[in-house]
Scaffold this motif. Sequence first.
Motif, PDB file in Angstrom:
ATOM      1  N   ILE A  83     -11.833 -11.105 -16.377  1.00 38.58           N
ATOM      2  CA  ILE A  83     -11.080  -9.979 -15.812  1.00 38.58           C
ATOM      3  C   ILE A  83     -10.871 -10.244 -14.319  1.00 38.58           C
ATOM      4  O   ILE A  83     -11.830 -10.521 -13.591  1.00 38.58           O
ATOM      5  N   SER A  84      -9.635 -10.187 -13.873  1.00 41.07           N
ATOM      6  CA  SER A  84      -9.352 -10.379 -12.442  1.00 41.07           C
ATOM      7  C   SER A  84      -8.289  -9.384 -11.998  1.00 41.07           C
ATOM      8  O   SER A  84      -7.316  -9.135 -12.708  1.00 41.07           O
ATOM      9  N   THR A  85      -8.495  -8.807 -10.806  1.00 44.22           N
ATOM     10  CA  THR A  85      -7.528  -7.863 -10.260  1.00 44.22           C
ATOM     11  C   THR A  85      -6.234  -8.588  -9.911  1.00 44.22           C
ATOM     12  O   THR A  85      -6.251  -9.604  -9.205  1.00 44.22           O
ATOM     13  N   ALA A  86      -5.118  -8.095 -10.388  1.00 40.45           N
ATOM     14  CA  ALA A  86      -3.824  -8.738 -10.162  1.00 40.45           C
ATOM     15  C   ALA A  86      -2.954  -7.941  -9.201  1.00 40.45           C
ATOM     16  O   ALA A  86      -2.121  -8.509  -8.491  1.00 40.45           O
ATOM     17  N   GLU A  87      -3.133  -6.605  -9.151  1.00 42.86           N
ATOM     18  CA  GLU A  87      -2.273  -5.775  -8.305  1.00 42.86           C
ATOM     19  C   GLU A  87      -3.041  -4.571  -7.796  1.00 42.86           C
ATOM     20  O   GLU A  87      -3.850  -3.976  -8.530  1.00 42.86           O
ATOM     21  N   LEU A  88      -2.769  -4.219  -6.547  1.00 46.76           N
ATOM     22  CA  LEU A  88      -3.305  -3.007  -5.959  1.00 46.76           C
ATOM     23  C   LEU A  88      -2.266  -2.500  -4.960  1.00 46.76           C
ATOM     24  O   LEU A  88      -1.940  -3.189  -3.992  1.00 46.76           O
ATOM     25  N   SER A  89      -1.720  -1.307  -5.225  1.00 41.55           N
ATOM     26  CA  SER A  89      -0.649  -0.816  -4.352  1.00 41.55           C
ATOM     27  C   SER A  89      -0.729   0.695  -4.216  1.00 41.55           C
ATOM     28  O   SER A  89      -1.216   1.403  -5.105  1.00 41.55           O
ATOM     29  N   LEU A  90      -0.234   1.173  -3.061  1.00 44.66           N
ATOM     30  CA  LEU A  90      -0.126   2.602  -2.781  1.00 44.66           C
ATOM     31  C   LEU A  90       1.165   2.808  -1.998  1.00 44.66           C
ATOM     32  O   LEU A  90       1.370   2.194  -0.950  1.00 44.66           O
ATOM     33  N   TYR A  91       2.049   3.635  -2.520  1.00 47.73           N
ATOM     34  CA  TYR A  91       3.330   3.815  -1.850  1.00 47.73           C
ATOM     35  C   TYR A  91       3.886   5.205  -2.168  1.00 47.73           C
ATOM     36  O   TYR A  91       3.380   5.919  -3.049  1.00 47.73           O
ATOM     37  N   ARG A  92       4.944   5.553  -1.456  1.00 47.53           N
ATOM     38  CA  ARG A  92       5.595   6.842  -1.690  1.00 47.53           C
ATOM     39  C   ARG A  92       7.096   6.641  -1.622  1.00 47.53           C
ATOM     40  O   ARG A  92       7.625   6.136  -0.631  1.00 47.53           O
ATOM     41  N   ASP A  93       7.760   7.007  -2.673  1.00 48.42           N
ATOM     42  CA  ASP A  93       9.214   6.981  -2.665  1.00 48.42           C
ATOM     43  C   ASP A  93       9.741   8.183  -1.860  1.00 48.42           C
ATOM     44  O   ASP A  93       9.021   9.170  -1.638  1.00 48.42           O
ATOM     45  N   TYR A  94      10.961   8.102  -1.441  1.00 44.99           N
ATOM     46  CA  TYR A  94      11.556   9.180  -0.644  1.00 44.99           C
ATOM     47  C   TYR A  94      11.529  10.490  -1.423  1.00 44.99           C
ATOM     48  O   TYR A  94      11.988  10.569  -2.571  1.00 44.99           O
ATOM     49  N   ASN A  95      10.962  11.525  -0.805  1.00 48.20           N
ATOM     50  CA  ASN A  95      10.929  12.873  -1.376  1.00 48.20           C
ATOM     51  C   ASN A  95      10.261  12.899  -2.745  1.00 48.20           C
ATOM     52  O   ASN A  95      10.679  13.601  -3.663  1.00 48.20           O
ATOM     53  N   ALA A  96       9.167  12.075  -2.873  1.00 44.09           N
ATOM     54  CA  ALA A  96       8.457  12.008  -4.158  1.00 44.09           C
ATOM     55  C   ALA A  96       6.964  11.929  -3.882  1.00 44.09           C
ATOM     56  O   ALA A  96       6.531  11.663  -2.746  1.00 44.09           O
ATOM     57  N   PRO A  97       6.106  12.173  -4.896  1.00 40.89           N
ATOM     58  CA  PRO A  97       4.654  12.117  -4.685  1.00 40.89           C
ATOM     59  C   PRO A  97       4.199  10.692  -4.336  1.00 40.89           C
ATOM     60  O   PRO A  97       4.914   9.717  -4.543  1.00 40.89           O
ATOM     61  N   TYR A  98       2.971  10.619  -3.833  1.00 44.26           N
ATOM     62  CA  TYR A  98       2.355   9.313  -3.607  1.00 44.26           C
ATOM     63  C   TYR A  98       1.993   8.686  -4.951  1.00 44.26           C
ATOM     64  O   TYR A  98       1.618   9.388  -5.901  1.00 44.26           O
TER      65      TYR A  98
END
Length: 244
Positions: free
Chosen positions: A110-125
């Motif tokens: 098992i290996s971590t492949a992705e970790l992201s945090l973002y917010r689209d315009y006028n949308a939730p995190y």
Amino acid sequence: MNMHRGLTTLMTSAAAVAMVSCGSASPVGVSSAPATVAPATIAPAASPSPVHSLLVTGTGTVSAPPDQVVLSLGVDAQAANAPLAMNQANADIAHLLASLKRQGVLPADISTAELSLYRDYNAPYQASQSVDVTIHHIANAGTVISAAMNAVGNDATVSGVSYSIHDPSTEVAAARQKAMADARVEALQLAQLAGHSLGDVLSVSDELVSAGSTGGCSQGCGGGGDSVPLSPGVDQISVTMYVT
């Protein structure tokens, strides 16, 4: 008496020759022709015979069923602010990892492949995490996916399935043999067309290309129960030989 006289005459003649060879201006009764030296003759170096060579390529492909699969499983959580979104994603991925452990998947697979945090315009995190999971028994892959989805719920994601052969050395060797035979056929044809016979191999190199599995998902393939149906298909291994 005659012998002594002959010896005296011989000595006198020798002395006259010696005087001439030393550059005397008045040789006595002896004439000497100038020595002639034959001009040196240098034979031209033999030019090396031309070396004719051919550069040919050969391709060999071997198909075999894969024996392992890599799954890309993850979570995608949404919240009104960044901390809440990340905390939810962390809780979701913890459930997913616990499910993998219950299915017998080892931590080394098992290996971590992705970790992201973002917010689209006028949308939730939105917080996302994913892991690559290697399953060494393909028949178990469908059950692993299904259990992970049930453990996470609506935040679960599946983004990829990749099949491969764990140790393809036997298939690579067979593909090399086919590629070399293919290259020899081409070399023989070209040599005959050029009016030459085929000589020894001067150099050789190869390039390994794995086309991957041609399989996918279809109904009724994979493990029993509520597992996700999978079809591994076959893995194609191709070798290209460059031969001079």
